[in-house]
Motif scaffolding. Structure first.
Motif, mmCIF file in Angstrom:
data_model
loop_
_atom_site.group_PDB
_atom_site.id
_atom_site.type_symbol
_atom_site.label_atom_id
_atom_site.label_comp_id
_atom_site.label_asym_id
_atom_site.label_seq_id
_atom_site.Cartn_x
_atom_site.Cartn_y
_atom_site.Cartn_z
ATOM 1 N N TYR A 1 15.864 61.893 68.361
ATOM 2 C CA TYR A 1 14.935 62.998 68.558
ATOM 3 C C TYR A 1 15.729 64.218 69.012
ATOM 4 O O TYR A 1 16.066 64.361 70.181
ATOM 5 N N THR A 2 16.059 65.092 68.071
ATOM 6 C CA THR A 2 16.956 66.203 68.363
ATOM 7 C C THR A 2 16.364 67.567 68.043
ATOM 8 O O THR A 2 17.017 68.576 68.276
ATOM 9 N N HIS B 1 8.540 67.798 74.356
ATOM 10 C CA HIS B 1 8.215 66.407 74.089
ATOM 11 C C HIS B 1 6.919 66.312 73.295
ATOM 12 O O HIS B 1 6.166 67.271 73.184
ATOM 13 N N ILE C 1 8.594 62.187 62.401
ATOM 14 C CA ILE C 1 8.451 60.966 63.181
ATOM 15 C C ILE C 1 7.490 60.031 62.458
ATOM 16 O O ILE C 1 6.372 60.416 62.125
ATOM 17 N N THR D 1 9.131 56.114 65.379
ATOM 18 C CA THR D 1 10.561 56.140 65.092
ATOM 19 C C THR D 1 10.925 57.453 64.411
ATOM 20 O O THR D 1 10.176 57.961 63.572
ATOM 21 N N PRO D 2 12.083 58.009 64.784
ATOM 22 C CA PRO D 2 12.514 59.250 64.143
ATOM 23 C C PRO D 2 12.911 59.012 62.700
ATOM 24 O O PRO D 2 13.465 57.968 62.366
ATOM 25 N N ASP E 1 15.771 60.403 73.704
ATOM 26 C CA ASP E 1 15.559 59.210 72.899
ATOM 27 C C ASP E 1 16.403 59.337 71.637
ATOM 28 O O ASP E 1 16.488 60.400 71.051
ATOM 29 N N GLN F 1 11.208 67.988 63.182
ATOM 30 C CA GLN F 1 11.436 66.587 63.525
ATOM 31 C C GLN F 1 10.355 65.789 62.830
ATOM 32 O O GLN F 1 9.167 66.044 63.031
ATOM 33 N N ILE G 1 7.700 61.190 73.785
ATOM 34 C CA ILE G 1 9.016 61.290 73.161
ATOM 35 C C ILE G 1 9.646 62.595 73.634
ATOM 36 O O ILE G 1 9.077 63.662 73.442
ATOM 37 N N ASN H 1 12.834 65.394 73.810
ATOM 38 C CA ASN H 1 13.953 65.924 73.047
ATOM 39 C C ASN H 1 15.275 65.443 73.646
ATOM 40 O O ASN H 1 15.518 65.604 74.828
ATOM 41 N N ILE I 1 13.040 68.804 68.968
ATOM 42 C CA ILE I 1 11.769 69.109 69.622
ATOM 43 C C ILE I 1 11.988 69.793 70.971
ATOM 44 O O ILE I 1 11.184 69.682 71.880
#
Length: 167
Positions: free
Chosen positions: A104-105, A78, A156, A165-166, A101, A154, A96, A98, A107
């Motif tokens: 978020y793919t 996170h 952000i 926001t991603p 949310d 990732q 945030i 992994n 992390i």
């Protein structure tokens, strides 16, 4: 490290979160505060960077923890965004996680974090990736399972640090 006024501070990560230390007087550093994420286990803060947005200083930290699931252990990651503008009273704005949310793919096993500004937007760039046996990672003998983590980056948008926001 980061500066506010004439003071210099260090953000020191470890298994118990992010520690803020006043290092203005290098002969006598002073512990000020600690922030932990809402992870379920140890909050292993492995890397922190600092950024100033609209006059406020933020710590962006990557952290990891283990969670048990059917078949063994899984390593979750996170990102913590903490307002450290008042170093002895940091405000953890958001964590945030992994996969938990939307968007978020990448992390799962964060290894570093950096920031960049493009136009009027500020972005956090989180890298991740690694593989190791769960015995090595969890310190448990007798495990032969090998866990492989999401390799990638990732991105952000942290222009509004309390509502990232991603990308």
């Amino acid at each position: 490290t980061f500066k506010i006024g004439t003071s210099t501070y260090a953000g020191v990560g470890g298994t118990q979160g992010l520690f803020i230390v006043d290092i203005t007087d290098t002969e006598s550093p002073q512990f000020l505060s600690r922030t932990i994420s809402n992870g379920t286990n140890d909050n292993d803060v492995s890397f922190t960077t600092f950024v100033v947005i609209d006059g406020y200083t933020y710590a962006l930290s990557v952290a990891s923890d283990f969670q048990s699931h059917t078949g063994g252990l899984e390593y979750y990651g996170h990102v913590m965004i903490t307002n450290v503008s008042i170093p002895d009273s940091p405000d953890l704005l958001v964590t945030i996680s992994n996969g938990s949310d939307s968007g978020y793919t990448k992390i799962r096993h964060p290894t570093s974090i950096a920031t960049t500004t493009v136009g009027s937007s500020t972005y956090a760039l989180v890298t991740s990736g690694s593989s190791a046996s769960s015995a090595t990672l969890a310190g448990q003998s007798g495990k032969s399972e090998v866990l492989t983590y999401d390799d990638g980056i990732q991105i952000i948008d942290i222009t509004n640090p309390s509502s990232p926001t991603p990308v």
